[in-house]
Design a protein around this motif. Structure first.
Motif, PDB file in Angstrom:
ATOM      1  N   VAL A   1     -39.168  47.875 132.639  1.00  0.00           N
ATOM      2  CA  VAL A   1     -40.299  48.360 133.432  1.00  0.00           C
ATOM      3  C   VAL A   1     -40.149  49.867 133.608  1.00  0.00           C
ATOM      4  CG1 VAL A   1     -41.604  48.135 135.575  1.00  0.00           C
ATOM      5  CG2 VAL A   1     -40.328  46.169 134.687  1.00  0.00           C
ATOM      6  N   ASN A   2     -41.109  50.609 133.084  1.00  0.00           N
ATOM      7  CA  ASN A   2     -41.048  52.068 133.194  1.00  0.00           C
ATOM      8  C   ASN A   2     -41.736  52.591 134.448  1.00  0.00           C
ATOM      9  OD1 ASN A   2     -39.934  53.017 130.382  1.00  0.00           O
ATOM     10  ND2 ASN A   2     -41.417  51.418 129.923  1.00  0.00           N
ATOM     11  N   HIS A   3     -42.838  51.963 134.795  1.00  0.00           N
ATOM     12  CA  HIS A   3     -43.602  52.409 135.968  1.00  0.00           C
ATOM     13  C   HIS A   3     -43.542  51.330 137.038  1.00  0.00           C
ATOM     14  CE1 HIS A   3     -46.759  53.944 138.540  1.00  0.00           C
ATOM     15  NE2 HIS A   3     -46.861  55.017 137.789  1.00  0.00           N
ATOM     16  N   PRO A   4     -43.085  51.651 138.238  1.00  0.00           N
ATOM     17  CA  PRO A   4     -42.909  50.622 139.266  1.00  0.00           C
ATOM     18  C   PRO A   4     -44.184  49.871 139.628  1.00  0.00           C
ATOM     19  CG  PRO A   4     -42.633  52.844 140.182  1.00  0.00           C
ATOM     20  CD  PRO A   4     -42.637  52.983 138.698  1.00  0.00           C
ATOM     21  N   ASN A   5     -45.348  50.496 139.456  1.00  0.00           N
ATOM     22  CA  ASN A   5     -46.601  49.808 139.767  1.00  0.00           C
ATOM     23  C   ASN A   5     -46.884  48.648 138.823  1.00  0.00           C
ATOM     24  OD1 ASN A   5     -47.028  51.574 141.856  1.00  0.00           O
ATOM     25  ND2 ASN A   5     -48.552  52.817 140.794  1.00  0.00           N
ATOM     26  N   ASN A   6     -46.191  48.620 137.699  1.00  0.00           N
ATOM     27  CA  ASN A   6     -46.416  47.551 136.720  1.00  0.00           C
ATOM     28  C   ASN A   6     -45.429  46.403 136.842  1.00  0.00           C
ATOM     29  OD1 ASN A   6     -48.525  49.035 135.531  1.00  0.00           O
ATOM     30  ND2 ASN A   6     -47.119  50.105 134.154  1.00  0.00           N
TER      31      ASN A   6
ATOM     32  N   ASN B   1     -36.890  41.020 134.120  1.00  0.00           N
ATOM     33  CA  ASN B   1     -37.392  42.394 134.056  1.00  0.00           C
ATOM     34  C   ASN B   1     -36.357  43.340 134.631  1.00  0.00           C
ATOM     35  OD1 ASN B   1     -37.949  43.188 136.932  1.00  0.00           O
ATOM     36  ND2 ASN B   1     -39.401  41.496 136.847  1.00  0.00           N
ATOM     37  N   VAL B   2     -36.269  44.502 134.037  1.00  0.00           N
ATOM     38  CA  VAL B   2     -35.314  45.517 134.475  1.00  0.00           C
ATOM     39  C   VAL B   2     -36.109  46.763 134.823  1.00  0.00           C
ATOM     40  CG1 VAL B   2     -33.304  46.900 133.860  1.00  0.00           C
ATOM     41  CG2 VAL B   2     -33.530  44.572 132.966  1.00  0.00           C
ATOM     42  N   SER B   3     -36.172  47.052 136.119  1.00  0.00           N
ATOM     43  CA  SER B   3     -36.924  48.203 136.596  1.00  0.00           C
ATOM     44  C   SER B   3     -35.962  49.308 136.994  1.00  0.00           C
ATOM     45  CB  SER B   3     -37.793  47.802 137.801  1.00  0.00           C
ATOM     46  OG  SER B   3     -38.385  48.939 138.390  1.00  0.00           O
ATOM     47  N   THR B   4     -35.948  50.383 136.228  1.00  0.00           N
ATOM     48  CA  THR B   4     -35.039  51.495 136.535  1.00  0.00           C
ATOM     49  C   THR B   4     -35.294  52.070 137.920  1.00  0.00           C
ATOM     50  OG1 THR B   4     -34.845  52.020 134.193  1.00  0.00           O
ATOM     51  CG2 THR B   4     -34.206  53.737 135.739  1.00  0.00           C
ATOM     52  N   PRO B   5     -36.562  52.309 138.321  1.00  0.00           N
ATOM     53  CA  PRO B   5     -36.786  52.826 139.685  1.00  0.00           C
ATOM     54  C   PRO B   5     -36.242  51.904 140.762  1.00  0.00           C
ATOM     55  CG  PRO B   5     -38.751  53.106 138.350  1.00  0.00           C
ATOM     56  CD  PRO B   5     -37.815  52.255 137.554  1.00  0.00           C
ATOM     57  N   ARG B   6     -36.431  50.584 140.599  1.00  0.00           N
ATOM     58  CA  ARG B   6     -35.932  49.641 141.611  1.00  0.00           C
ATOM     59  C   ARG B   6     -34.410  49.648 141.659  1.00  0.00           C
ATOM     60  NH1 ARG B   6     -37.372  45.327 144.623  1.00  0.00           N
ATOM     61  NH2 ARG B   6     -39.519  45.356 143.901  1.00  0.00           N
ATOM     62  N   ILE B   7     -33.777  49.658 140.475  1.00  0.00           N
ATOM     63  CA  ILE B   7     -32.316  49.661 140.433  1.00  0.00           C
ATOM     64  C   ILE B   7     -31.765  50.901 141.119  1.00  0.00           C
ATOM     65  CG2 ILE B   7     -30.322  49.853 138.894  1.00  0.00           C
ATOM     66  CD1 ILE B   7     -31.837  48.069 136.932  1.00  0.00           C
ATOM     67  N   MET B   8     -32.374  52.059 140.827  1.00  0.00           N
ATOM     68  CA  MET B   8     -31.892  53.299 141.426  1.00  0.00           C
ATOM     69  C   MET B   8     -32.058  53.290 142.941  1.00  0.00           C
ATOM     70  SD  MET B   8     -33.043  56.178 138.642  1.00  0.00           S
ATOM     71  CE  MET B   8     -32.194  57.499 139.539  1.00  0.00           C
ATOM     72  N   SER B   9     -33.205  52.810 143.413  1.00  0.00           N
ATOM     73  CA  SER B   9     -33.411  52.768 144.862  1.00  0.00           C
ATOM     74  C   SER B   9     -32.472  51.781 145.523  1.00  0.00           C
ATOM     75  CB  SER B   9     -34.870  52.419 145.186  1.00  0.00           C
ATOM     76  OG  SER B   9     -35.201  51.120 144.738  1.00  0.00           O
ATOM     77  N   SER B  10     -32.194  50.659 144.830  1.00  0.00           N
ATOM     78  CA  SER B  10     -31.254  49.676 145.374  1.00  0.00           C
ATOM     79  C   SER B  10     -29.851  50.256 145.478  1.00  0.00           C
ATOM     80  CB  SER B  10     -31.230  48.423 144.496  1.00  0.00           C
ATOM     81  OG  SER B  10     -32.468  47.753 144.512  1.00  0.00           O
ATOM     82  N   LEU B  11     -29.453  51.013 144.461  1.00  0.00           N
ATOM     83  CA  LEU B  11     -28.126  51.619 144.486  1.00  0.00           C
ATOM     84  C   LEU B  11     -28.004  52.644 145.596  1.00  0.00           C
ATOM     85  CD1 LEU B  11     -27.474  52.039 140.661  1.00  0.00           C
ATOM     86  CD2 LEU B  11     -26.388  50.415 142.207  1.00  0.00           C
ATOM     87  N   VAL B  12     -29.089  53.384 145.842  1.00  0.00           N
ATOM     88  CA  VAL B  12     -29.071  54.354 146.947  1.00  0.00           C
ATOM     89  C   VAL B  12     -28.934  53.620 148.270  1.00  0.00           C
ATOM     90  CG1 VAL B  12     -30.446  56.036 148.212  1.00  0.00           C
ATOM     91  CG2 VAL B  12     -30.348  56.147 145.724  1.00  0.00           C
TER      92      VAL B  12
END
Length: 223
Positions: free
Chosen positions: A98-103, A116-127
């Motif tokens: 997933v490139n865009h979180p809205n999708n 699905n692997v969402s980079t924005p979600r993973i990064m926010s989760s790690l923060v």
């Protein structure tokens, strides 16, 4: 295991190297001639083709793949690739980037996406995981099992500090997987006490996450 990766950019090549290093067969597919760089991953197979085209996937012999990873920079392409892999070729496991979180809401089994692997979600989760104590942080969703991998750093005032993990009345269908303490990973032992500051990794369905927070950190989650 044979894995096809749609998208031979930096992300796709990195995944390919990791999988090859673990002994798997990898096919990299990309429609952009500039992305076909066999010297970057010499042990992979390469195919110049559009993964959204049925004829291209037939050429790739997708029916012989155990996993298809749709890792392009285009969410539409990743969805179409996953759907074709699942419905036309019966690939057992599909992973969609997933490139865009809205999708993110589109990347479900209805579109042939098992994980699905969402980079924005993973990064926010790690923060969140790095800075929160006493809050449950969702790290990963297991699409097939309808469960999540969640993390909590146990606060000092948790009622279970100093008590054996086996005495914690975890909700039904919830399991303590790992305890991380002082940088060390511990396999849960029913007799081993849990301590303040422990990072608890658990698998739990979404409908018990609130209950889990109130159980382990009631002072932080009073009604």
């Amino acid at each position: 295991m044979r894995v096809a990766i749609a998208g031979a950019g930096a992300v796709g090549r990195s995944i390919a190297r990791e999988l090859i290093g673990n002994g798997h067969e990898v096919l990299l597919i990309d429609k952009n001639p500039g992305s076909i760089k066999p010297d970057r991953v010499p042990d992979a197979e390469w195919l110049l083709a559009d993964s959204c085209e049925l004829s291209s996937l037939e050429e790739a012999r997708l029916q012989h793949c155990d996993v298809v990873i749709a890792a392009t920079g285009d969410d539409k392409a990743n969805l179409v690739t996953s759907l074709l892999a699942k419905t036309e070729f019966g690939v057992p496991r599909t992973v969609g980037r997933v490139n865009h979180p809205n999708n993110e809401w589109l990347f479900t089994e209805a579109w042939g996406v098992d994980v699905n692997v969402s980079t924005p979600r993973i990064m926010s989760s790690l923060v969140e995981e790095a800075v929160t104590v006493g809050d449950l942080v969702r790290l990963f969703t297991f699409r097939k099992g309808r469960a999540n991998l969640v993390e909590m750093t146990l606060p000092d005032d948790s009622p279970y500090v100093g008590k054996p993990s086996g005495l914690v009345p975890f909700p039904e269908n919830c399991a303590l997987v790992t305890i991380i303490r002082d940088g060390q990973v511990y396999t849960p032992d029913a007799e081993q006490p849990i301590e303040a500051g422990d990072e608890l990794l658990l698998v739990a369905p979404a409908d018990v996450e609130d209950e889990l927070e109130r159980l382990l950190a009631p002072e932080e989650h009073k009604d």
